[in-house]
Design an enzyme around this catalytic site. Structure first.
Site, PDB file in Angstrom:
ATOM      1  NE  ARG A  44     -11.866   3.488   3.728  1.00  0.00           N
ATOM      2  CZ  ARG A  44     -11.713   4.396   4.772  1.00  0.00           C
ATOM      3  NH1 ARG A  44     -12.716   5.236   4.876  1.00  0.00           N
ATOM      4  NH2 ARG A  44     -10.506   4.425   5.668  1.00  0.00           N
ATOM      5  CD  GLU A  46      -5.523   0.614   0.340  1.00  0.00           C
ATOM      6  OE1 GLU A  46      -5.419   1.913   0.738  1.00  0.00           O
ATOM      7  OE2 GLU A  46      -4.934  -0.127   1.449  1.00  0.00           O
ATOM      8  CE  LYS A  81      -0.241   3.986   3.588  1.00  0.00           C
ATOM      9  NZ  LYS A  81      -1.320   4.342   4.360  1.00  0.00           N
ATOM     10  CG  ASP A 118      -1.761   1.147   1.248  1.00  0.00           C
ATOM     11  OD1 ASP A 118      -1.936   1.644   0.426  1.00  0.00           O
ATOM     12  OD2 ASP A 118      -2.565   1.357   2.326  1.00  0.00           O
TER      13      ASP A 118
HETATM   14  N1  BES Z   1      -3.287   0.023   5.055  1.00  0.00           N
HETATM   15  C1  BES Z   1      -3.630   1.589   5.685  1.00  0.00           C
HETATM   16  C2  BES Z   1      -3.643   1.485   7.130  1.00  0.00           C
HETATM   17  C3  BES Z   1      -2.523   1.609   7.924  1.00  0.00           C
HETATM   18  C4  BES Z   1      -1.985   2.639   8.335  1.00  0.00           C
HETATM   19  C5  BES Z   1      -2.302   0.394   8.555  1.00  0.00           C
HETATM   20  C6  BES Z   1      -0.994   2.633   9.082  1.00  0.00           C
HETATM   21  C7  BES Z   1      -1.168   0.445   9.396  1.00  0.00           C
HETATM   22  C8  BES Z   1      -0.352   1.574   9.714  1.00  0.00           C
HETATM   23  C9  BES Z   1      -4.886   1.888   5.054  1.00  0.00           C
HETATM   24  O1  BES Z   1      -5.060   1.637   3.648  1.00  0.00           O
HETATM   25  C10 BES Z   1      -4.897   3.366   4.957  1.00  0.00           C
HETATM   26  O2  BES Z   1      -4.107   4.174   4.264  1.00  0.00           O
HETATM   27  N2  BES Z   1      -5.798   4.225   5.725  1.00  0.00           N
HETATM   28  C11 BES Z   1      -5.687   5.749   5.610  1.00  0.00           C
HETATM   29  C12 BES Z   1      -7.153   5.874   5.440  1.00  0.00           C
HETATM   30  C13 BES Z   1      -7.556   7.581   5.286  1.00  0.00           C
HETATM   31  C14 BES Z   1      -6.934   7.943   3.879  1.00  0.00           C
HETATM   32  C15 BES Z   1      -8.743   7.824   5.498  1.00  0.00           C
HETATM   33  C16 BES Z   1      -5.178   5.994   7.221  1.00  0.00           C
HETATM   34  O3  BES Z   1      -5.488   5.331   7.960  1.00  0.00           O
HETATM   35  O4  BES Z   1      -4.511   6.967   7.104  1.00  0.00           O
HETATM   36 ZN    ZN Z   2      -4.026  -0.379   3.360  1.00  0.00          ZN
HETATM   37 MN    MN Z   3      -4.088   2.792   2.514  1.00  0.00          MN
END
Ligand code: BES
Ligand code: ZN
Ligand code: MN
Length: 499
Positions: free
Chosen positions: A355, A353, A281, A274
């Site tokens: 969800r 992504e 990110k 991801d």
């Molecule tokens: N895979 C990530 C969630 C994640 C973040 C897991 C850090 C472990 C450590 C997920 O896909 C994500 O990026 N979520 C975002 C959602 C936001 C854009 C609403 C998040 O949590 O920042």
């Molecule tokens: Zn993710």
């Molecule tokens: Mn993500």
């Protein structure tokens, strides 16, 4: 590691290391007292001198104890002695401490007397399952990709548990099998999760599923991009657009129940990397995003556990798998896609992504007419803020199912904590152009993510486990934890009438 049980007196056991407990007030357990008597009071002398205080998990290794057949004796602290028995955590701390101390020696076999001690509200089976899972976890090494392996792996190859009575052997035998199967499931989950994303691609996961299918006679179906297009999995396919790796939709069946028994469906998020996509990110720590398939890995682990134990239950494992990368064809903020359910989604952040791939998998799950569906996903950073690495986040549209999972997590020592799914939070998901956006307004990030999923799970009882904080450790001890395989394993075992 080999595990076994036997009965007998502690002082007469021939082994590399005999493990006995004592309490924080200096009181010896029966096993320790038996050694103390045989050894002319040396253990009580050490305790009186203050060399061993009995704090849970603390250890003291003794050599050449007279009157005792074992080569070494390990004293382990059990913490405070309490009415009805010690607490779960004290038992676990003691076991972890003991395994660490024994593996630091050259002992090839160890005999643990710890399962003879009372743990409040727990039976022998629980103690043995816990002990095996903890021992296997402590011994797990992830050096598959190192050209030079650890040149001195621990000598320990056999762990025995000394029972109080021979008659306990039968109940113990079941617990040993269960403990081994849970540990094997956890180890598989860890192995898959630790594999780097250049190797662990969606295609790799599909191959692993087929391999596991052959090994355990599980029916495995893998849908390719064209199958997904025909079905109309527009949300999953949208995420896959940015990557050159083809997405896979993996379905594994364990048919252990009666033909007409409705299955438990486990859906695991399988983002093999991801990057965030176009909503990229930050670079720091991005390497941890190879772990964004830990939900999928836990489904693999559960399927293996169920197969090893031949659980009389129908279980379907569903894994939507893709990378989330920024490419020339990648989805962009503002894009609108149509999910398998027909509902349209405005993608406001390509990093939300998980969800998107889960919603199509959850709609697909309807075809199995499930008894219930549990999805497992490293879904939000927000759950790490809320619960840290201790508990997984749990949200459900069915209170009974929620309570069941909470209780099993508690038993397994793999806890979850419930968050609300109130309608008030649904109001945070509104789009001017589509049926819903893929992110909520500010705050309650883990809940709004679950609220999004709830819009695709109306046809059945559903629970969601957000494991972003619990599935792996970062920093010096970096590695997958195998969670929440223990929680789910207890859930499945209990449903199968085995606990
Ligand atoms: N895979 C990530 C969630 C994640 C973040 C897991 C850090 C472990 C450590 C997920 O896909 C994500 O990026 N979520 C975002 C959602 C936001 C854009 C609403 C998040 O949590 O920042
Ligand atoms: Zn993710
Ligand atoms: Mn993500």
């Amino acid at each position: 590691m080999e595990f076994s049980t036997k009965a007998g007196s502690p002082e007469k056991q021939k082994c590399g290391c005999l493990v006995v407990g004592l309490f924080e007030d200096g009181k010896l357990t029966e096993s320790a007292a038996a050694l103390d008597r045989a050894g002319g009071g040396l253990i009580s002398e050490l305790v009186n001198r203050g060399d061993m205080k009995g704090k849970a998990g603390s250890t003291l290794m003794l050599h050449h104890l007279t009157g005792v057949q074992a080569q070494r004796v390990l004293l382990v602290g059990l913490g405070k002695e309490e009415e009805g028995g010690i607490k779960d955590k004290a038992f676990r701390d003691a076991l972890n401490g003991a395994v660490r101390a024994v593996t630091a020696t050259g002992a090839e076999d160890a005999l643990f007397c710890l399962s003879r001690e009372e743990v409040a509200g727990r039976d022998l089976g629980w103690k043995l399952r816990q002990a095996i899972v903890l021992a296997e976890s402590a011994l797990y090494r992830s050096d598959g990709m190192k050209s030079k392996k650890d040149d001195k792996p621990p000598a320990l190859a056999k762990i025995g548990f000394l029972l109080k009575h021979r008659a306990e052997g039968e109940a113990a035998a079941d617990a040993l099998l269960q403990g081994r199967a849970i540990a094997a499931g956890m180890n598989l989950a860890k192995e898959l999760a630790d594999v780097p994303a250049n190797v662990c691609t969606p295609g790799y996961l599909a191959e692993q599923a087929k391999k596991q299918g052959k090994e355990f006679k599980l029916k495995v179906d893998v849908l390719d991009r064209s199958d997904m297009e025909k079905l109309g999995m527009g949300a999953l396919l949208a995420v896959a657009r940015g990557s050159h790796e083809p997405p896979k939709f993996i379905v594994m069946h364990h048919h252990g129940g009666k033909k007409k028994d409705k299955p438990v469906v486990l859906v695991g998020k399988g983002i093999t990397f991801d990057s965030g996509g176009i909503s990229l990110k930050p670079g720091e720590g991005m390497e941890d995003m190879k772990y964004d398939m830990c939900g999928a890995a836990s489904v693999f682990g559960c399927m293996k556990m169920a197969a090893l134990l031949d659980l009389p239950l129908n279980i379907v494992g569903v894994i939507p798998a893709t990378e989330n990368l920024p490419g020339g064809s990648a989805i962009k903020p503002g894009d609108i896609v149509t999910s398998l359910s027909g509902q349209t989604i405005e993608i406001l952040n390509t990093d939300a992504e998980g969800r998107l791939i889960l919603c199509d998998a959850l709609s697909y799950a309807e075809r199995f007419q499930p008894e219930c569906v549990v999805d497992i996903a490293t879904l939000t950073g927000a759950v790490v803020v809320a619960l840290g690495a201790v508990a997984s986040g749990l949200m459900a549209n069915d209170e009974e199912l929620a309570q069941e999972l909470l209780a099993r997590g508690q038993e397994a020592g793999d806890r979850a904590w419930q968050m609300p799914l109130w309608d008030d939070y649904q109001e945070m998901l509104q789009s001017n152009f589509a049926d819903m956006p893929n992110i909520g307004t500010k705050g309650a990030g883990s809940i709004t993510a679950a609220c999004f999923l709830a819009r695709f799970t109306k046809a059945y009882k559903w629970a969601h486990l957000d494991i972003a904080g619990t599935a792996w450790k970062s920093g010096k001890e970096k590695g997958a934890t195998g969670r929440p395989v223990p929680l789910l394993a207890h859930f499945l075992l209990k449903r199968a009438g085995k606990l």
